[in-house]
Design an enzyme around this catalytic site. Structure first.
Site, PDB file in Angstrom:
ATOM      1  N   ASP A  41     -22.412 -23.756  54.381  1.00 33.19           N
ATOM      2  CA  ASP A  41     -22.476 -22.947  55.600  1.00 33.19           C
ATOM      3  C   ASP A  41     -22.088 -23.743  56.843  1.00 33.19           C
ATOM      4  O   ASP A  41     -21.438 -23.227  57.751  1.00 33.19           O
ATOM      5  CB  ASP A  41     -23.887 -22.382  55.782  1.00 33.19           C
ATOM      6  N   GLY A  42     -22.491 -25.022  56.883  1.00 29.57           N
ATOM      7  CA  GLY A  42     -22.134 -25.842  58.034  1.00 29.57           C
ATOM      8  C   GLY A  42     -20.639 -25.989  58.178  1.00 29.57           C
ATOM      9  O   GLY A  42     -20.098 -25.897  59.290  1.00 29.57           O
ATOM     10  N   GLU A 112     -26.821 -19.602  66.419  1.00 28.28           N
ATOM     11  CA  GLU A 112     -27.819 -19.538  67.477  1.00 28.28           C
ATOM     12  C   GLU A 112     -27.534 -20.539  68.579  1.00 28.28           C
ATOM     13  O   GLU A 112     -26.806 -21.517  68.385  1.00 28.28           O
ATOM     14  CB  GLU A 112     -29.232 -19.809  66.935  1.00 28.28           C
ATOM     15  N   ASP A 141     -41.908 -26.338  72.280  1.00 25.83           N
ATOM     16  CA  ASP A 141     -40.960 -27.351  71.812  1.00 25.83           C
ATOM     17  C   ASP A 141     -39.531 -26.899  72.033  1.00 25.83           C
ATOM     18  O   ASP A 141     -38.611 -27.719  72.115  1.00 25.83           O
ATOM     19  CB  ASP A 141     -41.168 -27.638  70.322  1.00 25.83           C
ATOM     20  N   ALA A 149     -26.314 -12.777  62.108  1.00 23.22           N
ATOM     21  CA  ALA A 149     -25.844 -13.669  61.047  1.00 23.22           C
ATOM     22  C   ALA A 149     -26.672 -14.945  60.986  1.00 23.22           C
ATOM     23  O   ALA A 149     -26.882 -15.515  59.916  1.00 23.22           O
ATOM     24  CB  ALA A 149     -24.376 -14.010  61.257  1.00 23.22           C
ATOM     25  N   THR A 152     -31.283 -15.585  59.646  1.00 27.01           N
ATOM     26  CA  THR A 152     -31.916 -16.099  58.422  1.00 27.01           C
ATOM     27  C   THR A 152     -31.886 -17.623  58.360  1.00 27.01           C
ATOM     28  O   THR A 152     -32.318 -18.193  57.358  1.00 27.01           O
ATOM     29  CB  THR A 152     -31.211 -15.538  57.178  1.00 27.01           C
ATOM     30  N   TYR A 154     -32.111 -21.097  61.257  1.00 26.16           N
ATOM     31  CA  TYR A 154     -33.131 -21.759  62.081  1.00 26.16           C
ATOM     32  C   TYR A 154     -34.140 -20.748  62.619  1.00 26.16           C
ATOM     33  O   TYR A 154     -35.353 -20.994  62.654  1.00 26.16           O
ATOM     34  CB  TYR A 154     -32.423 -22.482  63.228  1.00 26.16           C
TER      35      TYR A 154
END
Length: 252
Positions: A41-42, A112, A141, A149, A152, A154
């Site tokens: 995915d990355g 995100e 924090d 998308a 699901t 982070y």
């Protein structure tokens, strides 16, 4: 079908790329009808950022640890799979940040935008929607604005909601909120402009990250959905993204 194969630097992805090129041939991404991304995915996110302006669809094959945005890797019948694939349109977020030294940065995020504390001190920030302050002081924090998308990823780990792909909403999710104690985030209309402003930038510095693009020592950040930078991902019928997001809500 003119295909361009791009792969992560892992040995397994590079070997798969060589085998696919031998079977189907390859063109440069600028000449392709479809860009085939090989990795996790990355790497798919990096592929989208690199080639999104070409205006062609993306088809991923899982050759990494995570593959939520990918299809299964198979050598055979690739053209047929692509022809049967279901498209999913992703609208990224646009982040506009202003740093404490006055420098301005813009970046896109398909998953995100994350505001995160940079030190051992909790972040103190003001949160506004469409220019109206909703939280005068959020102590936490960090906080996320997530696309469907990315909901699901982070966002889910931070106990945020999973969003259907066609829901036209965004998730606003705090990370370890201390004050207000009972605030657990919000679901926002997709056209909402979300603003963040650090209240103590010297003692409590904050960074802003759009997918993998990080900006440190930010003073204020605005996040909004970018409709003009949409991309199309292709998924095998049995692995379409809409169904995956739905199924994730029942995962144990």
């Amino acid at each position: 079908m003119r295909l361009a194969f791009v792969a992560s630097e892992t040995d397994v992805a590079q070997r798969a790329r060589a085998a696919l090129i031998k079977r189907y041939g390859s063109v440069e991404p600028g000449d392709a009808e479809i860009i085939v991304s090989l990795g996790g995915d990355g790497f798919m996110l990096r592929t989208l950022h690199t080639y999104r302006t070409l205006g062609v669809p993306f088809y991923g094959m899982k050759l990494g640890r995570l593959g939520f945005l990918m299809n299964q890797h198979e050598l055979d019948a690739l053209a047929e799979r692509i022809e049967r694939a279901h498209p999913a349109v992703l609208h990224p977020l646009e982040m506009h940040s202003t740093c404490c030294d006055g420098a301005e940065h813009r970046a896109l995020a398909f998953n995100e935008v994350a505001m995160l504390r940079q030190s051992n001190q909790a972040a103190h920030m003001r949160v506004s929607l469409n220019g109206e302050v909703k939280l005068e002081e959020l102590v936490c924090d960090g906080i996320l604005v997530s696309t469907p998308a990315g909901s699901t990823a982070y966002n889910l780990s931070a106990h945020g909601p999973i969003l259907p792909l066609d829901a036209n909403v965004l998730a606003l999710t705090p990370i370890s909120p201390f004050r207000p104690r009972r605030w657990r985030g919000a679901i926002l209309p997709h056209a909402t402009r979300v603003g963040f402003e650090t209240k103590d930038p010297n003692k409590r510095p904050i960074s802003a990250t759009a997918d993998f693009h990080e900006v440190r020592d930010v003073r204020k950040v605005e996040v909004k959905q970018s409709r003009r930078n949409a991309v199309r991902l292709l998924f095998d019928p049995e692995h379409n993204l809409q169904q995956r997001i739905l199924d994730e809500q029942f995962a144990l």
